[in-house]
Design an enzyme around this catalytic site. Structure first.
Site, PDB file in Angstrom:
ATOM      1  N   LYS A 194     -21.880 130.415 -24.004  1.00 49.61           N
ATOM      2  CA  LYS A 194     -21.605 129.869 -24.395  1.00 49.61           C
ATOM      3  C   LYS A 194     -22.173 127.998 -23.893  1.00 49.61           C
ATOM      4  CE  LYS A 194     -19.883 133.093 -26.367  1.00 49.61           C
ATOM      5  NZ  LYS A 194     -20.674 134.246 -25.298  1.00 49.61           N
ATOM      6  N   TYR A 201     -13.878 146.215 -29.613  1.00 47.66           N
ATOM      7  CA  TYR A 201     -14.336 145.134 -29.137  1.00 47.66           C
ATOM      8  C   TYR A 201     -13.574 144.792 -27.476  1.00 47.66           C
ATOM      9  CZ  TYR A 201     -14.005 140.939 -27.647  1.00 47.66           C
ATOM     10  OH  TYR A 201     -14.305 139.898 -27.142  1.00 47.66           O
ATOM     11  N   TYR A 223     -19.727 142.508 -22.368  1.00 43.57           N
ATOM     12  CA  TYR A 223     -20.268 142.402 -23.507  1.00 43.57           C
ATOM     13  C   TYR A 223     -22.180 142.433 -23.066  1.00 43.57           C
ATOM     14  CZ  TYR A 223     -17.969 138.590 -26.100  1.00 43.57           C
ATOM     15  OH  TYR A 223     -16.912 138.387 -26.782  1.00 43.57           O
TER      16      TYR A 223
HETATM   17  C1  LIG Z   1     -19.916 135.392 -26.417  1.00 47.17           C
HETATM   18  C2  LIG Z   1     -20.524 136.896 -24.965  1.00 47.17           C
HETATM   19  C3  LIG Z   1     -21.430 137.111 -25.964  1.00 47.17           C
HETATM   20  C4  LIG Z   1     -22.080 137.244 -27.215  1.00 47.17           C
HETATM   21  O1  LIG Z   1     -22.710 136.144 -27.885  1.00 47.17           O
HETATM   22  P1  LIG Z   1     -22.655 135.864 -29.900  1.00 47.17           P
HETATM   23  O2  LIG Z   1     -23.464 134.607 -29.739  1.00 47.17           O
HETATM   24  O3  LIG Z   1     -20.981 135.292 -29.836  1.00 47.17           O
HETATM   25  O4  LIG Z   1     -23.007 136.666 -30.613  1.00 47.17           O
HETATM   26  C5  LIG Z   1     -22.684 138.318 -25.797  1.00 47.17           C
HETATM   27  N1  LIG Z   1     -22.164 138.078 -23.692  1.00 47.17           N
HETATM   28  C6  LIG Z   1     -21.168 137.074 -23.106  1.00 47.17           C
HETATM   29  C7  LIG Z   1     -20.499 137.315 -21.857  1.00 47.17           C
HETATM   30  C8  LIG Z   1     -20.338 136.061 -24.057  1.00 47.17           C
HETATM   31  O5  LIG Z   1     -19.541 135.833 -23.375  1.00 47.17           O
END
Ligand SMILES: *Cc1c(COP(=O)(O)O)cnc(C)c1O
Length: 334
Positions: A49, A263, A289
């Protein structure tokens, strides 16, 4: 494609390292595995992010905002990085957390990212899973305006055209690093959620005609929906960077076989992947993730989808802070 045309505020350390994972490559006996360390972007323990927020926070600043509003799941890495960026820029931060998993575990509700959101002084509101999060953010914006503030709304995951520019930037950086290393990258693999990361990467790599394929490993939506969301955003990003029409539907690939029950819900494959990265490479993944992304990577290598001799880069999108929100799920297997 000239990113200096867009307002940007530096928030991260860069370029992030591109490194070989020799031990993991040997352990799996297949394709050559590399890692792009976007967990090391530097802002509040890093993550993907940060790159998006460089463009989003700059836009907020240009518009004269004094408060940013965003949303995410309870253990949102995006919320944590947004709260930190707001501190750095002297803005207030309003976070709406959606209780997507319904977990009652204390560590999940209070530790990990939630603890850090509070440390950064963000105001947190919690709403039920399935709430209309855009409407919830609009409500907060009305309140901020009523108190004479100037709100700027950042969509969940920072995934709009502005945020995705961060991953066009990552595509540029990655190709330049690979050129310097004389490394011919065949694939980039990463966890895909709100779509901005994959959309920016695909748009950037296609605009450069890099020949690098991207595989997103889904963490929430089914394949058709995930690919559709990424494709829609990638087309808009391509247009914004002056490369309209360079992204085809076939350039967007997601594999959503590793989501498990939903999720943010742990899976045995995720736990194994987190342990495998830790014990072979000394690298921390996360349960929501990158752990599921790595589960997909490992399985695709084992199945020979990525062939011996091919160079596969795992884009580490960060999130290890969330490990502390999932002690209950991880500790029993350690
Ligand atoms: C938000 C996030 C993702 C996914 O990225 P997107 O742009 O939302 O598809 C992947 N890994 C981590 C650790 C994240 O925080």
């Amino acid at each position: 494609m000239h990113l200096a045309r867009f307002p940007r505020i530096r928030l991260g350390h860069g370029p992030t390292p591109l490194e070989p994972m020799d031990n993991l490559t040997r352990a799996l006996g297949g394709a050559n595995l590399w890692i792009k360390r976007d967990d090391c972007t530097g802002l509040a323990s890093g993550g993907n992010k940060t790159r998006k927020l460089e463009f989003l926070m700059a836009e907020a600043s240009v518009q004269g905002a004094d408060t940013v509003i965003t949303q995410g799941a309870t253990q949102s890495n995006h919320a944590r990085q947004t709260a930190a960026a707001a501190c750095k820029l002297g803005m207030k931060c309003e976070i709406i957390l959606e209780d997507r998993t319904g977990s009652k575990e204390h560590d999940y509700r209070e530790s990990g990212n939630v603890l850090l959101d509070k440390l950064f002084g963000a105001r947190i509101r919690v709403v039920a899973g399935g709430s209309d999060m855009a409407a919830e953010m609009d409500k907060v914006a009305v309140e901020v305006r009523a108190a004479s503030g100037k709100p700027y709304i950042i969509p969940g995951g920072g995934s709009n055209v502005t945020g995705a520019l961060g991953y066009v930037n990552c595509a540029l950086e990655l190709v330049s690093q690979a050129n310097d290393l004389e490394l011919k990258i065949d694939w980039v693999v990463h966890a895909t959620g709100s779509s901005g990361t994959q959309a920016g990467l695909v748009a950037g790599l296609q605009a450069m005609h890099s020949g690098i394929r991207v595989l997103g490993i889904g963490v929430r939506a089914p394949q058709a929906a995930q690919e559709g969301n990424v494709f829609k955003l990638a087309q808009k990003v391509a247009e914004a960077i002056g490369a309209a029409g360079t992204v085809a539907r076939g350039d967007v690939m997601a594999n959503c076989d590793y989501v498990g029950p939903g999720y943010g819900m742990p899976t045995p494959g995720m736990v194994d992947a987190v342990k495998m990265f830790a014990r072979n490479e000394g690298i921390l993944l996360d349960p929501v993730y990158s752990g599921k992304g790595a589960d997909g990577l490992i399985d695709q290598v084992k199945k020979g989808i990525f062939k011996k001799g091919e160079n596969v880069v795992f884009l580490h999108t960060g999130g290890s802070v969330a490990l502390f929100g999932y002690e209950h799920a991880l500790a029993p297997s350690l």
